[in-house]
Write an enzyme that holds these catalytic residues in place. Structure first.
Site, PDB file in Angstrom:
ATOM      1  N   PRO A 118      -2.652  -6.484   6.520  1.00  0.00           N
ATOM      2  CA  PRO A 118      -1.722  -7.599   6.422  1.00  0.00           C
ATOM      3  C   PRO A 118      -0.259  -7.179   6.262  1.00  0.00           C
ATOM      4  O   PRO A 118       0.052  -6.217   5.568  1.00  0.00           O
ATOM      5  CB  PRO A 118      -2.196  -8.355   5.175  1.00  0.00           C
ATOM      6  N   ASN A 119       0.584  -7.934   6.918  1.00  0.00           N
ATOM      7  CA  ASN A 119       2.053  -7.832   6.857  1.00  0.00           C
ATOM      8  C   ASN A 119       2.610  -6.640   7.634  1.00  0.00           C
ATOM      9  O   ASN A 119       3.835  -6.519   7.747  1.00  0.00           O
ATOM     10  CB  ASN A 119       2.554  -7.809   5.392  1.00  0.00           C
ATOM     11  N   ARG A 158      12.167  -5.666   7.503  1.00  0.00           N
ATOM     12  CA  ARG A 158      12.653  -5.584   6.112  1.00  0.00           C
ATOM     13  C   ARG A 158      12.150  -4.286   5.479  1.00  0.00           C
ATOM     14  O   ARG A 158      11.250  -3.638   5.994  1.00  0.00           O
ATOM     15  CB  ARG A 158      12.146  -6.776   5.295  1.00  0.00           C
ATOM     16  N   TYR A 164       9.439   1.539   4.397  1.00  0.00           N
ATOM     17  CA  TYR A 164       8.492   1.623   5.513  1.00  0.00           C
ATOM     18  C   TYR A 164       9.090   2.170   6.809  1.00  0.00           C
ATOM     19  O   TYR A 164       8.376   2.301   7.798  1.00  0.00           O
ATOM     20  CB  TYR A 164       7.878   0.236   5.776  1.00  0.00           C
ATOM     21  N   ASN A 177      -4.993   1.510   8.126  1.00  0.00           N
ATOM     22  CA  ASN A 177      -4.038   1.247   7.054  1.00  0.00           C
ATOM     23  C   ASN A 177      -4.387  -0.143   6.532  1.00  0.00           C
ATOM     24  O   ASN A 177      -3.982  -1.149   7.121  1.00  0.00           O
ATOM     25  CB  ASN A 177      -2.598   1.283   7.565  1.00  0.00           C
ATOM     26  N   ARG A 193       5.038   4.942  -6.070  1.00  0.00           N
ATOM     27  CA  ARG A 193       5.403   3.520  -6.210  1.00  0.00           C
ATOM     28  C   ARG A 193       4.716   2.885  -7.432  1.00  0.00           C
ATOM     29  O   ARG A 193       4.270   3.593  -8.322  1.00  0.00           O
ATOM     30  CB  ARG A 193       5.067   2.803  -4.897  1.00  0.00           C
ATOM     31  N   HIS A 195      -1.254   5.512   4.967  1.00  0.00           N
ATOM     32  CA  HIS A 195      -0.191   4.651   4.430  1.00  0.00           C
ATOM     33  C   HIS A 195       1.151   5.217   4.852  1.00  0.00           C
ATOM     34  O   HIS A 195       1.364   6.435   4.782  1.00  0.00           O
ATOM     35  CB  HIS A 195      -0.249   4.582   2.902  1.00  0.00           C
ATOM     36  N   ALA A 223      -2.070  -4.063   1.825  1.00  0.00           N
ATOM     37  CA  ALA A 223      -2.319  -4.539   0.449  1.00  0.00           C
ATOM     38  C   ALA A 223      -3.819  -4.623   0.130  1.00  0.00           C
ATOM     39  O   ALA A 223      -4.211  -4.510  -1.040  1.00  0.00           O
ATOM     40  CB  ALA A 223      -1.656  -5.891   0.239  1.00  0.00           C
ATOM     41  N   GLU A 264      -7.735   7.102   6.056  1.00  0.00           N
ATOM     42  CA  GLU A 264      -6.876   6.057   5.470  1.00  0.00           C
ATOM     43  C   GLU A 264      -5.425   6.517   5.578  1.00  0.00           C
ATOM     44  O   GLU A 264      -5.098   7.635   5.167  1.00  0.00           O
ATOM     45  CB  GLU A 264      -7.286   5.887   3.996  1.00  0.00           C
TER      46      GLU A 264
HETATM   47  O1  CA2 Z   1       2.601   2.263   2.753  1.00  0.00           O
HETATM   48  C1  CA2 Z   1       1.767   1.580   3.364  1.00  0.00           C
HETATM   49  O2  CA2 Z   1       1.478   1.767   4.543  1.00  0.00           O
HETATM   50  C2  CA2 Z   1       1.100   0.392   2.653  1.00  0.00           C
HETATM   51  O3  CA2 Z   1      -0.253   0.344   3.079  1.00  0.00           O
HETATM   52  C3  CA2 Z   1       1.855  -0.854   3.107  1.00  0.00           C
HETATM   53  C4  CA2 Z   1       1.429  -2.130   2.388  1.00  0.00           C
HETATM   54  C5  CA2 Z   1       1.379  -1.919   0.875  1.00  0.00           C
HETATM   55  O4  CA2 Z   1       0.834  -3.063   0.250  1.00  0.00           O
HETATM   56  C6  CA2 Z   1       0.573  -0.695   0.480  1.00  0.00           C
HETATM   57  O5  CA2 Z   1       0.640  -0.549  -0.929  1.00  0.00           O
HETATM   58  C7  CA2 Z   1       1.118   0.540   1.141  1.00  0.00           C
HETATM   59  C8  CA2 Z   1       2.388  -3.262   2.684  1.00  0.00           C
HETATM   60  C9  CA2 Z   1       2.662  -3.546   4.127  1.00  0.00           C
HETATM   61  C10 CA2 Z   1       3.763  -4.583   4.199  1.00  0.00           C
HETATM   62  O6  CA2 Z   1       4.678  -4.190   5.192  1.00  0.00           O
HETATM   63  C11 CA2 Z   1       5.921  -4.751   5.201  1.00  0.00           C
HETATM   64  C12 CA2 Z   1       6.680  -4.515   6.322  1.00  0.00           C
HETATM   65  C13 CA2 Z   1       7.943  -5.004   6.386  1.00  0.00           C
HETATM   66  C14 CA2 Z   1       8.465  -5.766   5.370  1.00  0.00           C
HETATM   67  C15 CA2 Z   1       7.715  -5.991   4.258  1.00  0.00           C
HETATM   68  C16 CA2 Z   1       6.425  -5.493   4.175  1.00  0.00           C
END
Ligand code: CA2
Length: 152
Positions: A13-14, A21, A26, A78, A111, A104, A81, A102
């Site tokens: 997700p996301n 952002r 990221y 990946n 973090r 990330h 969340a 896996e």
């Molecule tokens: O670091 C990663 O790849 C994560 O899997 C990304 C997840 C986070 O919840 C994990 O703890 C680590 C979040 C992805 C959300 O991506 C966004 C992209 C742009 C703006 C905001 C969030």
């Protein structure tokens, strides 16, 4: 029919919001750009790759179930969340006999504490975090060797 080993990349997700952002966490690449890099790497390694993103837990679970019927040899995931929350997604990946890595983008260990636990890491062949998009490419290279060592 392609004889290339089949690898599926799953984005949670996301991750479709990448490049919009939080570039300091990221990076600035969009998911489309990352998928393009993954596809180029897979082509160079003669792998059949398919990238899938969903914001829905159930859709990701069903995709994992489909992987078995589709003769997928390796999964790169990946879970985003869902890494830290989803027993259901963990159970799905445990229910198919397909090795996975896996990935990330960020270094989750640098973090918040809630990102330090993963429901996937103890089942994974390997965990890559903090390398940005390069982490996916490292995972694909590892998968290529792991599933077909004789191919170099
Ligand atoms: O670091 C990663 O790849 C994560 O899997 C990304 C997840 C986070 O919840 C994990 O703890 C680590 C979040 C992805 C959300 O991506 C966004 C992209 C742009 C703006 C905001 C969030």
């Amino acid at each position: 029919m392609s004889l290339s080993p089949r690898i599926w990349v799953l984005h949670g997700p996301n991750l479709n919001r990448l490049g919009t952002r939080e570039p300091e966490i990221y990076g600035s690449a969009t998911l489309n750009q990352i998928n393009q890099m993954i596809e180029e790497k897979a082509k160079a390694l003669d792998l059949a790759i398919d990238c899938f993103q969903s914001n829905h837990e159930g859709a990701l679970i069903e995709r994992i179930h489909q992987a078995e019927q589709s003769a997928v040899k390796f999964i790169v995931i990946n879970p985003a969340a869902f890494t830290h929350t989803s027993v259901a997604l963990r159970d799905a990946i445990a229910s198919v006999a397909i090795p996975f890595v896996e990935v990330h983008l960020s270094n989750v260990h640098r973090r918040e504490a809630f990102r330090h636990h993963s429901y996937f890491s103890d089942l994974a062949e390997a965990v890559i975090c903090g390398l940005g998009p390069q982490g996916y490419l490292a995972a694909i290279e590892f998968a290529a060797r792991r599933i077909a060592p004789h191919r170099g």
